[in-house]
Write a protein that holds these residues in place. Structure first.
Motif, mmCIF file in Angstrom:
data_model
loop_
_atom_site.group_PDB
_atom_site.id
_atom_site.type_symbol
_atom_site.label_atom_id
_atom_site.label_comp_id
_atom_site.label_asym_id
_atom_site.label_seq_id
_atom_site.Cartn_x
_atom_site.Cartn_y
_atom_site.Cartn_z
ATOM 1 N N THR A 31 0.815 -1.215 0.000
ATOM 2 C CA THR A 31 0.000 0.000 0.000
ATOM 3 C C THR A 31 0.852 1.269 0.000
ATOM 4 O OG1 THR A 31 -0.096 0.184 2.416
ATOM 5 C CG2 THR A 31 -1.796 -1.181 1.340
ATOM 6 N N LEU A 36 0.290 -0.145 7.683
ATOM 7 C CA LEU A 36 -0.949 -0.696 7.139
ATOM 8 C C LEU A 36 -0.689 -2.044 6.473
ATOM 9 C CD1 LEU A 36 -3.972 -0.425 6.599
ATOM 10 C CD2 LEU A 36 -3.405 0.905 4.543
ATOM 11 N N ASP A 37 0.414 -2.152 5.747
ATOM 12 C CA ASP A 37 0.779 -3.444 5.157
ATOM 13 C C ASP A 37 0.869 -4.520 6.227
ATOM 14 O OD1 ASP A 37 1.001 -2.131 2.729
ATOM 15 O OD2 ASP A 37 3.173 -2.360 2.566
ATOM 16 N N GLN A 63 -1.978 10.062 4.185
ATOM 17 C CA GLN A 63 -2.309 8.640 4.058
ATOM 18 C C GLN A 63 -3.811 8.365 4.099
ATOM 19 O OE1 GLN A 63 -0.123 7.222 7.398
ATOM 20 N NE2 GLN A 63 1.817 7.281 6.339
ATOM 21 N N THR A 67 -5.613 4.786 2.881
ATOM 22 C CA THR A 67 -6.178 3.968 3.954
ATOM 23 C C THR A 67 -7.660 3.728 3.724
ATOM 24 O OG1 THR A 67 -4.551 4.848 5.527
ATOM 25 C CG2 THR A 67 -6.533 3.831 6.450
ATOM 26 N N THR A 70 -8.365 1.577 0.501
ATOM 27 C CA THR A 70 -7.951 0.187 0.691
ATOM 28 C C THR A 70 -9.009 -0.563 1.496
ATOM 29 O OG1 THR A 70 -5.614 0.784 0.573
ATOM 30 C CG2 THR A 70 -6.137 -1.306 1.612
ATOM 31 N N MET A 129 2.181 6.010 10.271
ATOM 32 C CA MET A 129 0.720 6.039 10.100
ATOM 33 C C MET A 129 0.031 6.773 11.234
ATOM 34 S SD MET A 129 -1.731 2.866 9.115
ATOM 35 C CE MET A 129 -3.461 3.130 8.744
ATOM 36 N N PHE A 134 -6.892 4.383 11.839
ATOM 37 C CA PHE A 134 -7.273 2.989 12.085
ATOM 38 C C PHE A 134 -8.788 2.836 12.154
ATOM 39 C CE2 PHE A 134 -2.976 2.872 14.275
ATOM 40 C CZ PHE A 134 -2.337 2.310 13.179
ATOM 41 N N TRP A 137 -10.223 3.090 8.723
ATOM 42 C CA TRP A 137 -10.090 1.886 7.899
ATOM 43 C C TRP A 137 -11.201 0.889 8.255
ATOM 44 C CZ3 TRP A 137 -9.928 -3.298 8.279
ATOM 45 C CH2 TRP A 137 -9.603 -4.006 7.113
#
Length: 195
Positions: A31, A36-37, A63, A67, A70, A129, A134, A137
């Motif tokens: 990403t 995040l990965d 980001q 984020t 994704t 990040m 979070f 996401w």
């Protein structure tokens, strides 16, 4: 095999996602956001959902878009792979301990997106990040996957442990919920007949 591929392209991001709900937890994730990965790799490994993610985003801005998009793309792929949801267990939950941290995750593949997010962080960033991303996401994922999703850190101090236990808890709950129920493999798990 319950698989799906999603390609999502906007002026902010370009994302290709493939999932296999009946996989072994193999992953290939890129990403551009290292943390995040790492979390998406945990999601794949502990859910046993094979996951391929290739994301190119406007990281020169921040980001947020990468984020968010994704989460949307992975959620769309999961929803597509579930199809009409015939035979799934539907519900899943997990208590996810990580050292001093304990997180509870419960979900329903209901088709009615909703997120309850009760996780907090004592620092603004983990790696590169932003910690505020979070929850975003999880919101994006739940919305596009059609999940009612509750995530609550019961206690914890280490920020890395808090978010990693949330992703691992999601993985374990999702693993239960997407499984085919051998006793009702031919039926939609709802009295309405649809999910």
């Amino acid at each position: 095999m319950r698989t799906a591929t999603i390609s999502r392209s906007t002026k902010e991001t370009s994302i290709d996602v493939t999932v296999n709900l009946d996989g072994t937890g193999t992953y290939e994730v890129s990403t551009g956001i290292g943390f995040l990965d790492h979390m998406l790799e945990q999601l794949s490994r502990h859910s046993l959902i094979d996951l391929s993610v290739k994301a190119i985003g406007d990281l020169h801005i921040d980001q947020h878009h990468t984020t968010e998009d994704t989460g949307i793309a992975i959620g769309e792929a999961v929803a597509k792979a579930l199809g009409d949801k015939k035979g799934i267990v539907r519900y899943g939950d997990a208590l996810s301990p990580m050292d001093e941290t304990l997180t509870r995750v419960a979900l329903d593949i209901s088709g009615r997106p909703y997120l309850v997010w009760k996780c907090s962080f004592s620092q603004p960033r983990l790696g590169e990040m932003d910690t505020e991303l979070f929850g975003h996401w999880f919101h994006s994922f739940a919305g596009s996957a059609g999940l009612t999703l509750h995530v609550e850190t019961l206690y914890g101090e280490n920020n890395h442990h808090i978010i990693e236990s949330a992703f691992k808890g999601l993985a374990r709950a999702l693993r239960k919920a997407v499984e085919i129920d051998a006793r009702k493999a031919d039926a939609i798990p709802s009295t309405k007949g649809v999910l």
